[in-house]
Design a protein around this motif. Structure first.
Motif, PDB file in Angstrom:
ATOM      1  N   PRO A  49       0.831  -1.206   0.000  1.00 43.07           N
ATOM      2  CA  PRO A  49       0.000   0.000   0.000  1.00 43.07           C
ATOM      3  C   PRO A  49       0.866   1.256   0.000  1.00 43.07           C
ATOM      4  N   GLY A  50       0.456   2.213  -0.798  1.00 42.97           N
ATOM      5  CA  GLY A  50       1.183   3.475  -0.861  1.00 42.97           C
ATOM      6  C   GLY A  50       2.263   3.523  -1.910  1.00 42.97           C
ATOM      7  N   TYR A  51       2.594   2.386  -2.509  1.00 42.78           N
ATOM      8  CA  TYR A  51       3.674   2.385  -3.498  1.00 42.78           C
ATOM      9  C   TYR A  51       3.366   3.337  -4.653  1.00 42.78           C
ATOM     10  N   ASP A  52       2.138   3.309  -5.152  1.00 45.37           N
ATOM     11  CA  ASP A  52       1.797   4.083  -6.345  1.00 45.37           C
ATOM     12  C   ASP A  52       1.556   5.560  -6.067  1.00 45.37           C
ATOM     13  N   SER A  53       1.463   5.933  -4.834  1.00 47.22           N
ATOM     14  CA  SER A  53       1.140   7.328  -4.509  1.00 47.22           C
ATOM     15  C   SER A  53       2.277   8.028  -3.778  1.00 47.22           C
ATOM     16  N   SER A  54       3.476   7.460  -3.822  1.00 41.79           N
ATOM     17  CA  SER A  54       4.602   8.080  -3.139  1.00 41.79           C
ATOM     18  C   SER A  54       5.871   7.849  -3.942  1.00 41.79           C
ATOM     19  N   ASP A  55       6.968   8.436  -3.479  1.00 35.23           N
ATOM     20  CA  ASP A  55       8.272   8.171  -4.074  1.00 35.23           C
ATOM     21  C   ASP A  55       9.157   7.394  -3.113  1.00 35.23           C
ATOM     22  N   LYS A  56       8.556   6.784  -2.124  1.00 36.61           N
ATOM     23  CA  LYS A  56       9.271   6.009  -1.114  1.00 36.61           C
ATOM     24  C   LYS A  56       9.973   4.813  -1.751  1.00 36.61           C
ATOM     25  N   ARG A  57      11.124   4.440  -1.196  1.00 37.90           N
ATOM     26  CA  ARG A  57      11.830   3.231  -1.603  1.00 37.90           C
ATOM     27  C   ARG A  57      11.608   2.138  -0.558  1.00 37.90           C
ATOM     28  N   TYR A  58      11.548   0.894  -1.027  1.00 38.96           N
ATOM     29  CA  TYR A  58      11.136  -0.216  -0.174  1.00 38.96           C
ATOM     30  C   TYR A  58      12.189  -1.320  -0.132  1.00 38.96           C
ATOM     31  N   PRO A  59      12.341  -1.955   1.018  1.00 36.86           N
ATOM     32  CA  PRO A  59      13.101  -3.204   1.063  1.00 36.86           C
ATOM     33  C   PRO A  59      12.324  -4.299   0.333  1.00 36.86           C
ATOM     34  N   VAL A  60      12.993  -5.421   0.056  1.00 40.86           N
ATOM     35  CA  VAL A  60      12.411  -6.470  -0.785  1.00 40.86           C
ATOM     36  C   VAL A  60      12.530  -7.826  -0.096  1.00 40.86           C
ATOM     37  N   LEU A  61      11.458  -8.616  -0.215  1.00 38.98           N
ATOM     38  CA  LEU A  61      11.446 -10.008   0.218  1.00 38.98           C
ATOM     39  C   LEU A  61      11.242 -10.887  -1.014  1.00 38.98           C
ATOM     40  N   TYR A  62      12.216 -11.740  -1.299  1.00 38.29           N
ATOM     41  CA  TYR A  62      12.107 -12.714  -2.387  1.00 38.29           C
ATOM     42  C   TYR A  62      11.599 -14.026  -1.799  1.00 38.29           C
ATOM     43  N   MET A  63      10.607 -14.641  -2.461  1.00 39.27           N
ATOM     44  CA  MET A  63      10.029 -15.880  -1.955  1.00 39.27           C
ATOM     45  C   MET A  63       9.924 -16.912  -3.076  1.00 39.27           C
ATOM     46  N   HIS A  64      10.326 -18.141  -2.764  1.00 39.41           N
ATOM     47  CA  HIS A  64      10.197 -19.250  -3.700  1.00 39.41           C
ATOM     48  C   HIS A  64       8.739 -19.726  -3.751  1.00 39.41           C
ATOM     49  N   ASP A  65       8.440 -20.618  -4.702  1.00 47.57           N
ATOM     50  CA  ASP A  65       7.088 -21.162  -4.879  1.00 47.57           C
ATOM     51  C   ASP A  65       6.063 -20.038  -4.985  1.00 47.57           C
ATOM     52  N   GLY A  66       6.365 -19.064  -5.834  1.00 42.99           N
ATOM     53  CA  GLY A  66       5.526 -17.876  -5.943  1.00 42.99           C
ATOM     54  C   GLY A  66       4.088 -18.151  -6.336  1.00 42.99           C
ATOM     55  N   HIS A  67       3.826 -19.274  -6.991  1.00 44.30           N
ATOM     56  CA  HIS A  67       2.458 -19.622  -7.374  1.00 44.30           C
ATOM     57  C   HIS A  67       1.588 -19.953  -6.175  1.00 44.30           C
ATOM     58  N   ASN A  68       2.213 -20.278  -5.037  1.00 43.75           N
ATOM     59  CA  ASN A  68       1.467 -20.638  -3.830  1.00 43.75           C
ATOM     60  C   ASN A  68       1.423 -19.520  -2.786  1.00 43.75           C
ATOM     61  N   LEU A  69       1.720 -18.298  -3.191  1.00 45.86           N
ATOM     62  CA  LEU A  69       1.834 -17.212  -2.211  1.00 45.86           C
ATOM     63  C   LEU A  69       0.583 -16.357  -2.065  1.00 45.86           C
ATOM     64  N   PHE A  70      -0.100 -16.056  -3.176  1.00 48.66           N
ATOM     65  CA  PHE A  70      -1.101 -14.998  -3.147  1.00 48.66           C
ATOM     66  C   PHE A  70      -2.509 -15.415  -3.575  1.00 48.66           C
ATOM     67  N   ASP A  71      -2.629 -16.249  -4.580  1.00 45.29           N
ATOM     68  CA  ASP A  71      -3.910 -16.450  -5.251  1.00 45.29           C
ATOM     69  C   ASP A  71      -4.221 -17.934  -5.358  1.00 45.29           C
ATOM     70  N   LEU A  72      -5.368 -18.343  -4.837  1.00 44.46           N
ATOM     71  CA  LEU A  72      -5.740 -19.757  -4.858  1.00 44.46           C
ATOM     72  C   LEU A  72      -5.795 -20.328  -6.265  1.00 44.46           C
ATOM     73  N   THR A 169      17.330  -6.804   1.940  1.00 41.32           N
ATOM     74  CA  THR A 169      17.037  -7.888   0.998  1.00 41.32           C
ATOM     75  C   THR A 169      16.914  -9.200   1.753  1.00 41.32           C
ATOM     76  N   ALA A 170      15.714  -9.790   1.727  1.00 41.03           N
ATOM     77  CA  ALA A 170      15.435 -11.047   2.419  1.00 41.03           C
ATOM     78  C   ALA A 170      15.020 -12.106   1.420  1.00 41.03           C
ATOM     79  N   ILE A 171      15.135 -13.376   1.833  1.00 37.23           N
ATOM     80  CA  ILE A 171      14.725 -14.493   0.989  1.00 37.23           C
ATOM     81  C   ILE A 171      14.040 -15.531   1.859  1.00 37.23           C
ATOM     82  N   ALA A 172      12.998 -16.182   1.322  1.00 39.02           N
ATOM     83  CA  ALA A 172      12.207 -17.104   2.145  1.00 39.02           C
ATOM     84  C   ALA A 172      11.623 -18.214   1.285  1.00 39.02           C
ATOM     85  N   GLY A 173      11.419 -19.371   1.918  1.00 36.99           N
ATOM     86  CA  GLY A 173      10.772 -20.481   1.245  1.00 36.99           C
ATOM     87  C   GLY A 173      10.558 -21.628   2.206  1.00 36.99           C
TER      88      GLY A 173
END
Length: 301
Positions: A49-72, A169-173
């Protein structure tokens, strides 16, 4: 470098998922990403939230098995980690939001892409033969890690407003992705500052062939960490497992690995955490249930 980034961008097939409400962030899907030495990859990226309405920079989390993260609809087993909801929840607890880059697993090539190459190379013949049975081809996790830490990260940092440093920069799986996350933070301490190795599949063979504890397998892992991990130097690692289904086999490996971390100067509760979830099974609903706890510990400042 600019030419490399432009070439990579040209290879990305972009599908813009309809934006969600601003207070829930939004998802973007990249259907096909070419990566040298790897099967075609696919990405789902969550912008907070807020990414599209600001110029803020964000840390990043990389996650494996991306197909099982967000959408059934994309998931293997009609179960997801609900990683975006977990991030929203910990944001309410004071954790800084992160862009989440979900890298889809490449189907039948998942095992050979996630099995850490140094562990495979060090495995005795009998263990290596079992690994080969499920791999179905050359182990390519070294190429995968080189892509993750190199061209993919460079493209993400060029395409989105990120903070590219190691501490951001983080990574998870989970399962084989847990092994891959531990491999990444051990082998590339210059890139990854935090790793979540959830229900890591320490037996490192096909789930149907796991019968019990194998001391030769443990020796592979303790040797890997002894050679590669080093002192924490500001890094942070989360490890865990349940006690049911496939997770029931992990404790005899996890406890000595915890000891290896401690031997190398990692302080439990500060530099690394290792937790057991009684009754938890080896599946996405269990990982979703504890993901807010994982993120709150791992991403704290």
């Amino acid at each position: 470098m600019r030419r490399i980034l432009m070439a990579l961008v040209a290879l990305l097939g972009l599908i813009a998922v309809p934006a969600r409400a601003e207070d829930a962030g939004r998802l973007i899907e990249y259907e096909r990403v070419e990566a040298a030495g790897l099967p075609p990859q696919r990405l789902t990226i969550w912008l907070p939230p807020g990414y599209d309405s600001s110029d803020k920079r964000y840390p990043v989390l990389y996650m494996h098995d991306g197909h099982n993260l967000f959408d059934l609809k994309n998931s293997n087993f009609n179960k997801i980690w609900a990683a975006d909801k977990a991030m929203l929840r910990v944001m309410g607890q004071g954790i800084e939001p992160r862009i989440i880059v979900g890298i889809w697993a490449p189907g039948k090539d998942r095992f050979r892409q996630y099995l850490p190459r140094p562990a495979y190379d060090a495995a005795p013949p009998a263990l290596k033969a079992k690994m080969d049975e499920i791999a179905g081809g050359p182990v390519i996790s070294d190429a995968y890690l080189a892509w993750l830490a190199g061209p993919l990260k460079a493209w993400v940092d060029a395409s989105f407003r990120t903070r590219p440093g190691r501490d951001d920069t983080a990574i998870a799986g989970s399962s084989m992705g847990g092994l891959m996350s531990c491999y990444a933070i051990a082998a590339r301490p210059d890139v990854y500052g935090q790793a979540a190795c959830v229900s890591s599949h320490w037996p490192a063979i096909g789930p149907d062939t796991v019968k019990g504890f194998n001391p030769d397998t443990l020796a592979v892992w303790t040797s890997f960490f002894d050679r590669t991990l080093g002192a924490p130097t500001g890094r942070r690692v989360w490890m865990d497992h349940g006690t049911a289904t496939l997770d029931a086999f992990y404790a005899p490996y996890q406890e000595p690995i915890d000891g290896e971390f401690a031997k190398l100067g990692w302080q439990r509760g500060t530099d690394f955490e290792s937790r057991v979830y009684p009754g938890a099974e080896h599946e996405e609903n269990a990982w979703a249930a504890r993901l807010p706890e994982i993120l709150a510990w791992l991403l704290r400042r």
